[in-house]
Design an enzyme around this catalytic site. Structure first.
Site, short mmCIF file in Angstrom:
data_model
loop_
_atom_site.label_atom_id
_atom_site.label_comp_id
_atom_site.label_asym_id
_atom_site.label_seq_id
_atom_site.Cartn_x
_atom_site.Cartn_y
_atom_site.Cartn_z
N PRO A 175 0.76 -1.25 0.00
CG PRO A 175 0.04 -0.92 2.20
CD PRO A 175 0.73 -1.92 1.32
CB CYS A 176 3.04 2.88 -2.46
SG CYS A 176 2.19 2.57 -4.03
CG HIS A 177 -3.07 3.24 -1.23
ND1 HIS A 177 -2.74 1.90 -1.45
CD2 HIS A 177 -3.97 3.23 -0.21
CE1 HIS A 177 -3.42 1.15 -0.62
NE2 HIS A 177 -4.16 1.92 0.16
#
Length: 206
Positions: A175-177
């Site tokens: 989850p780089c978001h």
């Protein structure tokens, strides 16, 4: 894109009328099964329709290798995988069943963490360290690029964290978001600002 190292595969398909889709599908399934059985299917892929667009999913026998947004150009992604991982690539959805199911559960708000084997060979060095930290950012929470740099062991490498997130081969699943700017603004995202906003909104709505 469907490639295979089996020299007989092309002749089998060529023998069929171009408009015989059911037969083509059956032969393709046989090719996939044969490739899996003989251990020569190195990269399997499929696509999945989601609220943030159609995602390309690719996996090796080690685990999920790639998740790509439409805007990354799926054909170009497959070509790159053929050059960097293996040219033995087939559209073989079965290998991606678990990943597809978990992504569908995530987008339906029924899953807050992924439980999938991952093949992280596309990321190395500090980028790999950043990716290793990202799943520890809790669902519905965010961390700044500076926070992630510190957690990855290089507090001054804020820009490098941005690069690691921008080149994350497994967006959504890794989850780089959830990484944002220090002022709380979203920052960039491989899937585009609309996708990042949609993911963060989904997670905070649960």
């Amino acid at each position: 894109m469907t490639t295979a190292s089996d020299p007989g595969a092309g002749s089998l398909f060529a023998a069929l009328p171009a408009d015989d889709a059911p037969a083509m599908g059956r032969l393709h399934d046989r090719l996939v099964a044969r490739s899996e059985h003989e251990g020569v299917l190195d990269v399997a892929y499929r696509t999945l329709a989601t609220p943030v667009g159609t995602l390309l999913l690719a996996a090796t026998d080690r685990g999920l290798l790639r998740v790509a947004y439409d805007r990354e150009d799926h054909e170009a992604v497959l070509e790159l995988l053929a050059g960097t991982v293996s040219p033995r690539i087939l559209h073989a959805p079965g290998r991606l069943d678990a990943a597809s199911r978990q992504l569908e559960e995530y987008f339906a708000g029924r899953r807050t963490a992924f439980e999938l084997p991952l093949d992280l060979r596309l990321s190395k060095g500090f980028r790999r360290a950043v990716l290793a930290h990202l799943p520890y950012i809790a669902y519905g929470r965010t961390e700044s690029y500076a926070d992630v740099a510190a957690a990855a062991g290089s507090p001054r490498a804020v820009r490098a964290v941005g690069t690691a997130c921008a080149t994350n081969p497994l967006p959504v699943v890794v989850p780089c978001h959830r990484v944002v700017r220090s002022d709380g603004s979203a920052g960039g995202y491989v899937g585009g600002p609309e996708a990042k906003h949609a993911l963060l909104t989904l997670e905070t709505a649960v």
